[in-house]
Enzyme design. Structure first.
Site, PDB file in Angstrom:
ATOM      1  CB  THR A 135      -0.894  -0.002   1.269  1.00 58.66           C
ATOM      2  OG1 THR A 135      -1.499   1.269   1.414  1.00 58.66           O
ATOM      3  CG2 THR A 135      -0.099  -0.279   2.537  1.00 58.66           C
ATOM      4  CG  ASP A 136      -1.186   4.954  -0.943  1.00 57.08           C
ATOM      5  OD1 ASP A 136      -1.754   4.305  -0.044  1.00 57.08           O
ATOM      6  OD2 ASP A 136      -1.781   5.807  -1.637  1.00 57.08           O
ATOM      7  CD  GLU A 137      -3.583   3.492   4.200  1.00 57.85           C
ATOM      8  OE1 GLU A 137      -3.498   3.582   5.427  1.00 57.85           O
ATOM      9  OE2 GLU A 137      -4.649   3.313   3.603  1.00 57.85           O
ATOM     10  CE1 TYR A 161      -3.570  -2.695   5.511  1.00 56.50           C
ATOM     11  CE2 TYR A 161      -3.367  -0.357   5.001  1.00 56.50           C
ATOM     12  CZ  TYR A 161      -3.458  -1.677   4.585  1.00 56.50           C
ATOM     13  OH  TYR A 161      -3.429  -1.977   3.237  1.00 56.50           O
ATOM     14  CE  LYS A 165      -0.175  -4.759   2.910  1.00 54.18           C
ATOM     15  NZ  LYS A 165      -0.616  -6.079   2.380  1.00 54.18           N
TER      16      LYS A 165
HETATM   17  P1  NAD Z   1      -9.975  -7.359   1.836  1.00 61.50           P
HETATM   18  O1  NAD Z   1      -9.987  -7.074   3.298  1.00 61.50           O
HETATM   19  O2  NAD Z   1     -11.165  -7.059   1.007  1.00 61.50           O
HETATM   20  O3  NAD Z   1      -9.647  -8.913   1.601  1.00 61.50           O
HETATM   21  C1  NAD Z   1      -8.679  -9.601   2.347  1.00 61.50           C
HETATM   22  C2  NAD Z   1      -8.868 -11.094   2.093  1.00 61.50           C
HETATM   23  O4  NAD Z   1      -7.832 -11.789   2.807  1.00 61.50           O
HETATM   24  C3  NAD Z   1     -10.203 -11.624   2.588  1.00 61.50           C
HETATM   25  O5  NAD Z   1     -10.779 -12.476   1.627  1.00 61.50           O
HETATM   26  C4  NAD Z   1      -9.838 -12.395   3.841  1.00 61.50           C
HETATM   27  O6  NAD Z   1     -10.720 -13.488   4.089  1.00 61.50           O
HETATM   28  C5  NAD Z   1      -8.444 -12.863   3.506  1.00 61.50           C
HETATM   29  N1  NAD Z   1      -7.642 -13.115   4.705  1.00 61.50           N
HETATM   30  C6  NAD Z   1      -7.513 -12.307   5.789  1.00 61.50           C
HETATM   31  N2  NAD Z   1      -6.721 -12.904   6.696  1.00 61.50           N
HETATM   32  C7  NAD Z   1      -6.342 -14.098   6.175  1.00 61.50           C
HETATM   33  C8  NAD Z   1      -5.529 -15.150   6.637  1.00 61.50           C
HETATM   34  N3  NAD Z   1      -4.952 -15.120   7.839  1.00 61.50           N
HETATM   35  N4  NAD Z   1      -5.331 -16.222   5.837  1.00 61.50           N
HETATM   36  C9  NAD Z   1      -5.921 -16.279   4.604  1.00 61.50           C
HETATM   37  N5  NAD Z   1      -6.728 -15.319   4.127  1.00 61.50           N
HETATM   38  C10 NAD Z   1      -6.929 -14.244   4.903  1.00 61.50           C
HETATM   39  O7  NAD Z   1      -8.680  -6.621   1.300  1.00 61.50           O
HETATM   40  P2  NAD Z   1      -8.420  -5.932  -0.120  1.00 61.50           P
HETATM   41  O8  NAD Z   1      -8.957  -4.561  -0.079  1.00 61.50           O
HETATM   42  O9  NAD Z   1      -8.828  -6.859  -1.205  1.00 61.50           O
HETATM   43  O10 NAD Z   1      -6.835  -5.821  -0.078  1.00 61.50           O
HETATM   44  C11 NAD Z   1      -6.003  -6.861  -0.605  1.00 61.50           C
HETATM   45  C12 NAD Z   1      -4.558  -6.494  -0.396  1.00 61.50           C
HETATM   46  O11 NAD Z   1      -4.290  -5.232  -1.019  1.00 61.50           O
HETATM   47  C13 NAD Z   1      -4.148  -6.340   1.071  1.00 61.50           C
HETATM   48  O12 NAD Z   1      -2.875  -6.871   1.235  1.00 61.50           O
HETATM   49  C14 NAD Z   1      -4.137  -4.833   1.290  1.00 61.50           C
HETATM   50  O13 NAD Z   1      -3.211  -4.469   2.301  1.00 61.50           O
HETATM   51  C15 NAD Z   1      -3.696  -4.345  -0.077  1.00 61.50           C
HETATM   52  N6  NAD Z   1      -4.155  -2.985  -0.405  1.00 61.50           N
HETATM   53  C16 NAD Z   1      -5.495  -2.701  -0.429  1.00 61.50           C
HETATM   54  C17 NAD Z   1      -5.902  -1.416  -0.778  1.00 61.50           C
HETATM   55  C18 NAD Z   1      -7.364  -1.043  -0.855  1.00 61.50           C
HETATM   56  O14 NAD Z   1      -7.666   0.130  -1.134  1.00 61.50           O
HETATM   57  N7  NAD Z   1      -8.292  -1.960  -0.669  1.00 61.50           N
HETATM   58  C19 NAD Z   1      -4.959  -0.429  -1.066  1.00 61.50           C
HETATM   59  C20 NAD Z   1      -3.605  -0.764  -1.003  1.00 61.50           C
HETATM   60  C21 NAD Z   1      -3.211  -2.054  -0.698  1.00 61.50           C
HETATM   61  P1  TYD Z   2     -11.161   3.849   3.957  1.00 65.37           P
HETATM   62  O1  TYD Z   2     -12.095   3.570   2.836  1.00 65.37           O
HETATM   63  O2  TYD Z   2     -11.479   3.339   5.314  1.00 65.37           O
HETATM   64  O3  TYD Z   2      -9.752   3.345   3.484  1.00 65.37           O
HETATM   65  P2  TYD Z   2      -8.296   3.571   4.156  1.00 65.37           P
HETATM   66  O4  TYD Z   2      -8.466   3.953   5.545  1.00 65.37           O
HETATM   67  O5  TYD Z   2      -7.637   2.275   3.954  1.00 65.37           O
HETATM   68  O6  TYD Z   2      -7.631   4.672   3.374  1.00 65.37           O
HETATM   69  O7  TYD Z   2     -11.019   5.435   4.102  1.00 65.37           O
HETATM   70  C1  TYD Z   2     -10.705   6.278   3.020  1.00 65.37           C
HETATM   71  C2  TYD Z   2     -10.708   7.698   3.531  1.00 65.37           C
HETATM   72  O8  TYD Z   2     -12.045   8.054   3.899  1.00 65.37           O
HETATM   73  C3  TYD Z   2      -9.875   7.897   4.786  1.00 65.37           C
HETATM   74  O9  TYD Z   2      -9.257   9.190   4.715  1.00 65.37           O
HETATM   75  C4  TYD Z   2     -10.899   7.874   5.916  1.00 65.37           C
HETATM   76  C5  TYD Z   2     -12.150   8.432   5.280  1.00 65.37           C
HETATM   77  N1  TYD Z   2     -13.444   7.907   5.782  1.00 65.37           N
HETATM   78  C6  TYD Z   2     -14.455   8.789   6.167  1.00 65.37           C
HETATM   79  O10 TYD Z   2     -14.300  10.037   6.097  1.00 65.37           O
HETATM   80  N2  TYD Z   2     -15.643   8.270   6.576  1.00 65.37           N
HETATM   81  C7  TYD Z   2     -15.872   6.921   6.667  1.00 65.37           C
HETATM   82  O11 TYD Z   2     -16.973   6.495   7.101  1.00 65.37           O
HETATM   83  C8  TYD Z   2     -14.822   6.030   6.263  1.00 65.37           C
HETATM   84  C9  TYD Z   2     -15.009   4.536   6.322  1.00 65.37           C
HETATM   85  C10 TYD Z   2     -13.626   6.570   5.830  1.00 65.37           C
END
Ligand code: NAD
Ligand code: TYD
Length: 356
Positions: A135-137, A161, A165
């Site tokens: 992630t960019d975070e 989080y 990561k």
């Molecule tokens: P998500 O939370 O929707 O899905 C996570 C999946 O991992 C789920 O299906 C869950 O059941 C599975 N999981 C969790 N713990 C597990 C374990 N111990 N063993 C096996 N499976 C397990 O997440 P996402 O949004 O699809 O993100 C996927 C990846 O991308 C993550 O690594 C996250 O850090 C990264 N990422 C996500 C975002 C975003 O905006 N969603 C941005 C940057 C990076």
């Molecule tokens: P989120 O979708 O939770 O993703 P992440 O925390 O992984 O970036 O949040 C995106 C942005 O939106 C973050 O700056 C927090 C904000 N946010 C709200 O303002 N209200 C909400 O109810 C949620 C869930 C997030």
């Protein structure tokens, strides 16, 4: 790429990636390993569940022996590692699970890969790849006017989080440096699109607005994120797997800089236009609520490297992507409701929003 293990394939991005891979690669077998936590949902994959090149295995990346056996049983040559705890707000309320899954789980996956590929010499190293989705975070937070993060920017994670990561990224890098594990890492921005679990900002806003519920905006809503359509993300990961240099990291982003409030207002405008709810104008539902502790102010990704080396750039503009996403949620209320009726989900909404 012959036998691909996708960890976390029942989640938001992982399930989109499996759909993408099935369509794009005609000869690849896909093993989806997922623990089915609250975020995992096999109905994301119901259209491919009987596909001859797809197989689901329920399991946990924290189970080292099971991961060792899985790689051997399916002769895995490529790991695309998505499985993680992924929600910042949950990491603030309960960080332990993030360290266990994101750090120890990734460590187990790396050990399984080292055992099978490096110790057993099961296949030529030029045929294997450990791809880690990050992630960019991990880069922290930018002040106004500071330049976008490049692949060289030092890590400065702020939330549990992001720290978990960052730790997992460092472990992956160290396995490349120390043991010669062929790896790639991608650091991407906030994803949005179909199948996103309805506790993240964009689905929360769409679904609350449709029902006339308050639209919770943390703090002043001026926090800035980069938003990446999940299909653009899947395309980028595929390119990195097939053409990326091992031992490299790549930034992936949607190349946009909206404030959260702008995202919320845009969704309201779209719903005013295309939905027949009685809650128009939806902007009247916006409610500023207590901010997230330690809330990062601004993210911005420099994506020149992946563009220059692999020719990738996002296909979706944010305006088109948000419109498609709103339509997807309106068309998939059965999917939404199957999640919303679960007690865990209701409990999360109470925990996160009632005290705000
Ligand atoms: P998500 O939370 O929707 O899905 C996570 C999946 O991992 C789920 O299906 C869950 O059941 C599975 N999981 C969790 N713990 C597990 C374990 N111990 N063993 C096996 N499976 C397990 O997440 P996402 O949004 O699809 O993100 C996927 C990846 O991308 C993550 O690594 C996250 O850090 C990264 N990422 C996500 C975002 C975003 O905006 N969603 C941005 C940057 C990076
Ligand atoms: P989120 O979708 O939770 O993703 P992440 O925390 O992984 O970036 O949040 C995106 C942005 O939106 C973050 O700056 C927090 C904000 N946010 C709200 O303002 N209200 C909400 O109810 C949620 C869930 C997030």
């Amino acid at each position: 790429m012959k036998n691909v293990l996708v960890t976390g394939g029942a989640g938001f991005i992982g399930s989109n990636f499996i759909h993408y891979l099935i369509q794009t690669e005609a000869n690849v077998n896909i093993i989806n390993l997922d623990a089915l936590t609250y975020a995992g949902n096999l109905s994301n994959l119901s259209s491919v569940e009987n596909h001859p090149r797809y197989r689901f295995v329920q399991g946990n990346i924290c189970d080292a022996d099971a991961m060792d056996n899985l790689l051997r049983e399916h002769e895995i040559d490529t790991i695309v590692h998505f499985a993680a705890e992924s929600h910042v707000d949950r990491s603030i309320l309960g960080p332990r699970q993030f360290v266990e899954t994101n750090v120890m789980g990734t460590f187990n996956m790396l050990e399984a890969a080292r055992n099978y590929w490096l110790r057993d010499k099961s296949m030529p190293l030029e045929h294997v790849r450990f791809h880690h989705v990050s992630t960019d975070e991990v880069f922290g937070s930018l002040k106004a006017g500071e330049p976008a993060w490049t692949e060289e920017t030092p890590y400065a994670p702020n939330s549990p989080y992001a720290a978990s990561k960052a730790a997992s990224d460092h472990l992956v890098r160290s396995y490349g440096h120390t043991y010669g594990l062929p790896y790639t890492i991608t650091n991407c921005s906030n994803n949005y699109g179909p199948y996103q679990f309805p506790e993240k900002l964009i689905p929360v806003i769409i679904l609350n607005a449709m029902e006339g519920k308050p639209l919770p905006v943390y703090g002043d809503g001026q926090q800035i994120r980069d938003w990446l359509h999940v299909q653009d993300h899947c395309e980028a990961i595929h390119l990195v797997l097939t053409k990326g240099k091992t031992g490299s990291t790549y930034n992936i982003g949607g190349v946009n800089q909206p404030a959260n409030l702008t995202i919320v207002e845009t969704i309201c405008d779209i719903l005013d236009e295309i939905s027949d709810t009685t809650h128009k104008p939806h902007k009247n539902l916006i409610q500023f609520v207590t901010d997230r502790p330690g809330h990062d102010r601004r993210y911005d990704m420099d994506t020149h490297k992946i563009h220059a080396e692999l020719g990738w750039q996002p296909r979706h503009t944010l305006t088109e992507g948000l419109l498609d996403t709103v339509k997807w949620y309106l068309d998939n209320l059965e999917w939404v409701n199957s999640i919303r009726k679960k007690q865990e989900y209701k409990g999360w909404l109470d925990t996160n929003y009632k005290a705000r």
